[in-house]
Design a protein around this motif. Structure first.
Motif, PDB file in Angstrom:
ATOM      1  N   ASN A  18      11.952 -23.493  25.905  1.00 11.53           N
ATOM      2  CA  ASN A  18      11.392 -24.345  26.948  1.00 11.53           C
ATOM      3  C   ASN A  18      11.805 -23.865  28.340  1.00 11.53           C
ATOM      4  OD1 ASN A  18      13.962 -25.721  27.632  1.00 11.53           O
ATOM      5  ND2 ASN A  18      13.739 -26.526  25.532  1.00 11.53           N
ATOM      6  N   HIS A  19      11.164 -24.453  29.313  1.00 12.33           N
ATOM      7  CA  HIS A  19      11.316 -23.969  30.684  1.00 12.33           C
ATOM      8  C   HIS A  19      12.708 -24.257  31.246  1.00 12.33           C
ATOM      9  CE1 HIS A  19       9.356 -22.149  34.082  1.00 12.33           C
ATOM     10  NE2 HIS A  19       9.831 -23.091  34.900  1.00 12.33           N
ATOM     11  N   SER A  20      13.282 -25.411  30.864  1.00 10.69           N
ATOM     12  CA  SER A  20      14.609 -25.738  31.418  1.00 10.69           C
ATOM     13  C   SER A  20      15.655 -24.736  30.936  1.00 10.69           C
ATOM     14  CB  SER A  20      15.005 -27.183  31.074  1.00 10.69           C
ATOM     15  OG  SER A  20      14.993 -27.351  29.680  1.00 10.69           O
ATOM     16  N   TYR A  71      12.049 -16.466  29.940  1.00  8.60           N
ATOM     17  CA  TYR A  71      10.754 -17.137  30.088  1.00  8.60           C
ATOM     18  C   TYR A  71      10.483 -17.991  28.863  1.00  8.60           C
ATOM     19  CZ  TYR A  71       8.493 -13.697  26.926  1.00  8.60           C
ATOM     20  OH  TYR A  71       8.128 -12.932  25.860  1.00  8.60           O
ATOM     21  N   CYS A  72       9.500 -18.872  29.019  1.00  9.89           N
ATOM     22  CA  CYS A  72       9.133 -19.760  27.911  1.00  9.89           C
ATOM     23  C   CYS A  72       7.608 -19.759  27.801  1.00  9.89           C
ATOM     24  CB  CYS A  72       9.689 -21.170  28.148  1.00  9.89           C
ATOM     25  SG  CYS A  72       8.665 -22.216  29.207  1.00  9.89           S
ATOM     26  N   PRO A  73       7.010 -20.453  26.834  1.00 12.33           N
ATOM     27  CA  PRO A  73       5.537 -20.411  26.710  1.00 12.33           C
ATOM     28  C   PRO A  73       4.799 -21.330  27.690  1.00 12.33           C
ATOM     29  CG  PRO A  73       6.455 -21.672  24.899  1.00 12.33           C
ATOM     30  CD  PRO A  73       7.625 -21.159  25.686  1.00 12.33           C
ATOM     31  N   CYS A  74       5.517 -21.926  28.656  1.00 12.09           N
ATOM     32  CA  CYS A  74       4.832 -22.869  29.557  1.00 12.09           C
ATOM     33  C   CYS A  74       3.877 -22.135  30.498  1.00 12.09           C
ATOM     34  CB  CYS A  74       5.851 -23.693  30.341  1.00 12.09           C
ATOM     35  SG  CYS A  74       6.478 -22.854  31.804  1.00 12.09           S
ATOM     36  N   SER A  75       3.025 -22.931  31.162  1.00 10.41           N
ATOM     37  CA  SER A  75       2.011 -22.339  32.034  1.00 10.41           C
ATOM     38  C   SER A  75       2.633 -21.683  33.267  1.00 10.41           C
ATOM     39  CB  SER A  75       0.989 -23.402  32.453  1.00 10.41           C
ATOM     40  OG  SER A  75       1.635 -24.449  33.136  1.00 10.41           O
ATOM     41  N   LYS A  76       3.821 -22.157  33.683  1.00 13.40           N
ATOM     42  CA  LYS A  76       4.466 -21.531  34.833  1.00 13.40           C
ATOM     43  C   LYS A  76       4.887 -20.109  34.493  1.00 13.40           C
ATOM     44  CE  LYS A  76       6.356 -25.757  36.877  1.00 13.40           C
ATOM     45  NZ  LYS A  76       7.576 -26.580  36.944  1.00 13.40           N
ATOM     46  N   CYS A  77       5.365 -19.960  33.260  1.00 15.65           N
ATOM     47  CA  CYS A  77       5.837 -18.642  32.845  1.00 15.65           C
ATOM     48  C   CYS A  77       4.698 -17.756  32.356  1.00 15.65           C
ATOM     49  CB  CYS A  77       6.869 -18.776  31.719  1.00 15.65           C
ATOM     50  SG  CYS A  77       8.398 -19.594  32.230  1.00 15.65           S
ATOM     51  N   CYS A  78       3.738 -18.361  31.649  1.00 16.69           N
ATOM     52  CA  CYS A  78       2.743 -17.534  30.961  1.00 16.69           C
ATOM     53  C   CYS A  78       1.298 -17.810  31.371  1.00 16.69           C
ATOM     54  CB  CYS A  78       2.881 -17.725  29.447  1.00 16.69           C
ATOM     55  SG  CYS A  78       4.478 -17.169  28.845  1.00 16.69           S
TER      56      CYS A  78
HETATM   57 ZN   LIG Z   1       8.606 -21.638  31.350  1.00 12.67          ZN
END
Ligand SMILES: [Zn+2]
Length: 315
Positions: free
Chosen positions: A297-299, A231-238
């Protein structure tokens, strides 16, 4: 005087009598054509008199009875009107108020004030009023688990405003009618949005920082096959509230931070794929034999995908 003369005198007499008879009957015929009326005349001083008249015009009836109107007097009906039998001619002062009679007739049910108020004029005004449009609260339940839930305000509500135009009718300064003519929204209200979340949230709605217990009830598992995701700190993950701070309060760092279930106390070091990670984070979706590795990051997180790996506790 001879017989001849007497005879002619007799003829003259007969003719004369006939002429008189004709005249008399003629007058009689004429008299029956003149219809007699009984008219009551009431003078200004309330003196009443009853007269027989062949006239029908008010002025002529008064004239026949030697009644002369003074300058401040009038007749009811007026002088030039025609009247029929059994009618009354009233002589009154010219300032005589016809309404007095109306009032007198209606005082039984209404007071003079009430009648006067009915005659008072009605005024109309156009007025505008601003009215608050209250906002609505919309509650969205996004909790995925049964149990403790908390409400989180996603968006604060704001009241709107509208202007209503009324037509108002007043009588004696008292509002008697109010009609809405139009309504214009000046400002639309903003709905308040409240989200109902599980107290133990999944990562998808933010890292749960309320669960900071440090691994009470550790199962003692120190090695096994785990489903390892990233996972990453993006809104999709978090979720939208992601701030990069882990459940243990540290700043999430790629290559070090992993999220694991409470079977591993925070701070536990894990060896995965030959690298050493630290359990610093939690997540509602991270239960049982699951590990989530933090990435920048998400990628990168997507590229990791899902792996089943041997995980070992390192002391
Ligand atoms: Zn992410």
């Amino acid at each position: 005087m001879n017989n001849k003369e007497r005879a002619s005198i007799s003829i003259i007499k007969i003719l004369g009598v006939c002429l008189i008879l004709l005249l008399v009957t003629g007058i009689g015929v004429k008299a029956t054509n003149m219809k007699l009326s009984n008219v009551k005349i009431v003078l200004a001083n309330d003196y009443e008199m009853s007269v027989m008249t062949t006239k029908t015009k008010v002025s002529e009836i008064l004239e026949d009875n030697h009644i002369v109107l003074l300058e401040d007097e009038i007749s009811i009906p007026s002088l030039d009107s025609e009247i029929s039998d059994n009618k009354t001619i009233k002589i009154v002062k010219s300032d005589y108020n016809m309404e007095e009679e109306i009032v007198a007739e209606t005082t039984e049910t209404q007071t003079v004030e009430e009648i006067l108020s009915n005659y008072s004029t009605i005024t109309e005004k156009i007025i505008k009023e601003q009215v608050v449009i209250p906002f609505e609260t919309i509650t969205k339940d996004v909790s995925e688990t049964v149990g403790n839930k908390k409400e989180k305000v996603i968006k604060e509500g704001e009241n709107g405003l509208k202007e209503i135009t009324y037509q108002v009718k007043y009588q004696n300064d008292v509002e008697i009618e109010k009609i809405e003519l139009s309504s214009v929204v000046i400002k639309e209200p903003v709905n308040k949005i409240v989200q109902v979340q599980s107290v133990v949230t999944s990562r998808s709605t933010g890292i749960d920082r309320t669960q900071t217990t440090s691994g009470a009830g550790v199962s003692g598992v120190n090695k096994g096959t785990f489903k390892v995701t990233a996972y990453c700190p993006c809104s999709k993950c978090c979720g939208s509230s992601a701030n990069g701070i882990t459940a243990s309060g540290t700043r999430a760092t790629a290559g070090r931070t992993v999220a694991a279930s409470s079977q591993f106390p925070l701070g536990t070091k894990l060896k995965i794929n030959g690298n050493i990670y630290v359990v610093e984070d939690r997540g509602g979706a991270i239960q049982g034999n699951k590990i989530d590795i933090y990435m920048n990051n998400h990628s990168q997180a997507l590229a990791w995908g899902v792996k089943y790996l041997q995980v070992e506790v390192v002391n």
